[in-house]
Design a protein around this motif. Structure first.
Motif, mmCIF file in Angstrom:
data_model
loop_
_atom_site.group_PDB
_atom_site.id
_atom_site.type_symbol
_atom_site.label_atom_id
_atom_site.label_comp_id
_atom_site.label_asym_id
_atom_site.label_seq_id
_atom_site.Cartn_x
_atom_site.Cartn_y
_atom_site.Cartn_z
ATOM 1 N N ALA A 70 1.110 -1.109 0.276
ATOM 2 C CA ALA A 70 0.260 -0.635 0.141
ATOM 3 C C ALA A 70 0.889 1.382 -0.317
ATOM 4 O O ALA A 70 2.053 1.220 0.403
ATOM 5 N N PRO A 71 0.479 1.956 -0.721
ATOM 6 C CA PRO A 71 1.236 3.777 -1.098
ATOM 7 C C PRO A 71 1.484 4.294 0.345
ATOM 8 O O PRO A 71 2.055 5.415 0.565
ATOM 9 N N LEU A 72 0.415 4.249 1.213
ATOM 10 C CA LEU A 72 0.050 4.520 2.659
ATOM 11 C C LEU A 72 -0.968 3.868 3.830
ATOM 12 O O LEU A 72 -1.684 3.178 3.801
ATOM 13 N N PHE A 73 -0.779 4.153 4.682
ATOM 14 C CA PHE A 73 -0.927 3.127 6.002
ATOM 15 C C PHE A 73 -1.177 4.382 6.864
ATOM 16 O O PHE A 73 -0.112 5.439 7.452
ATOM 17 N N ILE A 74 -2.154 4.163 7.441
ATOM 18 C CA ILE A 74 -1.987 5.526 8.984
ATOM 19 C C ILE A 74 -2.439 4.281 9.693
ATOM 20 O O ILE A 74 -3.510 3.736 9.709
ATOM 21 N N ALA A 75 -1.667 4.727 10.845
ATOM 22 C CA ALA A 75 -1.704 4.200 11.873
ATOM 23 C C ALA A 75 -3.079 4.722 13.015
ATOM 24 O O ALA A 75 -2.497 6.469 13.280
ATOM 25 N N PHE A 76 -4.185 4.797 13.764
ATOM 26 C CA PHE A 76 -5.469 5.774 14.945
ATOM 27 C C PHE A 76 -4.918 5.326 16.077
ATOM 28 O O PHE A 76 -4.433 4.422 16.463
ATOM 29 N N TYR A 77 -5.087 6.385 16.615
ATOM 30 C CA TYR A 77 -4.565 6.384 18.127
ATOM 31 C C TYR A 77 -5.441 6.933 19.283
ATOM 32 O O TYR A 77 -5.372 7.888 18.769
ATOM 33 N N ALA A 78 -5.359 6.288 20.153
ATOM 34 C CA ALA A 78 -6.432 7.221 20.955
ATOM 35 C C ALA A 78 -5.477 7.607 22.260
ATOM 36 O O ALA A 78 -4.096 7.290 22.564
ATOM 37 N N ASP A 79 -5.423 9.000 22.177
ATOM 38 C CA ASP A 79 -4.064 9.724 22.631
ATOM 39 C C ASP A 79 -4.502 10.747 23.918
ATOM 40 O O ASP A 79 -4.802 11.326 24.043
ATOM 41 N N ASN A 80 -3.905 9.925 24.525
ATOM 42 C CA ASN A 80 -4.185 10.112 26.168
ATOM 43 C C ASN A 80 -3.502 11.537 26.388
ATOM 44 O O ASN A 80 -2.791 12.302 27.148
ATOM 45 N N ASN A 81 -1.910 12.063 25.282
ATOM 46 C CA ASN A 81 -1.343 12.787 25.388
ATOM 47 C C ASN A 81 -2.040 14.568 25.256
ATOM 48 O O ASN A 81 -1.125 15.593 25.401
ATOM 49 N N ARG A 82 -3.248 14.276 24.981
ATOM 50 C CA ARG A 82 -3.517 15.560 24.380
ATOM 51 C C ARG A 82 -4.369 15.974 25.378
ATOM 52 O O ARG A 82 -5.206 15.323 26.527
ATOM 53 N N PRO A 83 -4.532 17.281 25.405
ATOM 54 C CA PRO A 83 -5.738 17.853 26.592
ATOM 55 C C PRO A 83 -6.438 17.298 26.987
ATOM 56 O O PRO A 83 -7.107 17.512 25.664
ATOM 57 N N ASN A 84 -7.413 17.187 28.188
ATOM 58 C CA ASN A 84 -8.744 16.960 28.397
ATOM 59 C C ASN A 84 -8.623 15.721 27.901
ATOM 60 O O ASN A 84 -10.237 15.156 27.582
ATOM 61 N N ALA A 85 -7.950 14.659 27.393
ATOM 62 C CA ALA A 85 -7.783 13.090 26.777
ATOM 63 C C ALA A 85 -8.926 12.477 28.323
ATOM 64 O O ALA A 85 -9.777 12.969 28.519
ATOM 65 N N LYS A 86 -7.776 11.340 28.543
ATOM 66 C CA LYS A 86 -8.679 10.666 29.567
ATOM 67 C C LYS A 86 -9.615 10.151 29.615
ATOM 68 O O LYS A 86 -10.668 10.692 30.295
#
Length: 173
Positions: A70-86
């Protein structure tokens, strides 16, 4: 769009044709516009086009060759580093964004394949993609131009009226 969703199939054989930058930017716009619970914006994704990285991701996906093709792969993350995440919704938010990217790719004449096996090698994938802190890999999506479009599989009923019916589930209906 309904026909696109209903007729969509997974692609496991891509042409070696790169995806145009305009289409990649459109995918980014769709992902950045995808809804999130309580508007917290608690997911992130990494777009991978580097061939060496794609080959390593294929290994981390239990040697699925279509990840490297594939010419493109996208990795999707649940990101607790973002403000107000968790919050309890970040996994769903990442999946919603992935689904919208998948449908958008189809609308643009591309095909895709959900790649769940990469989560078994989160440490290696995170190191490869320079993901630090508290971000959890949820799913990957390979995207590209298909060598051939496969016909849709028969659809399994997953919808029930007013009540769940375990007997139909056990019978595969």
């Amino acid at each position: 769009m309904i026909k696109t969703i209903i007729d969509r199939t997974s692609c496991r054989s891509y042409l070696s044709k790169p995806i145009e930058l305009e289409k990649i930017n459109q995918l980014k716009s769709v992902i950045n516009s995808s809804p999130t619970a309580r508007n917290i914006q608690d997911f992130s994704c990494v777009f991978v086009t580097d061939k060496t990285a794609l080959e390593k991701l294929a290994i981390y996906a239990d040697n699925q060759k279509h990840v490297a093709e594939a010419p493109l792969f996208i990795a999707f993350y649940a990101d607790n580093n973002r403000p107000n995440a968790k919050n309890n919704w970040m996994y769903a938010d990442a999946i919603i964004a992935c689904t919208l990217a998948m449908v958008t790719a189809e609308q643009m004449g591309l095909q895709s394949c959900l790649i769940g096996r990469v989560v078994h090698h989160k440490t290696e994938v995170n190191a490869l993609l320079n993901v630090k802190g508290d971000a959890e890999l949820i799913i990957g999506l390979s995207i590209g131009y298909a060598q051939k479009k496969t016909p849709p599989h028969p659809k399994l009923n997953r919808c029930y009226d007013n009540a769940y019916d375990i007997e139909k589930v056990k019978l595969g209906k």
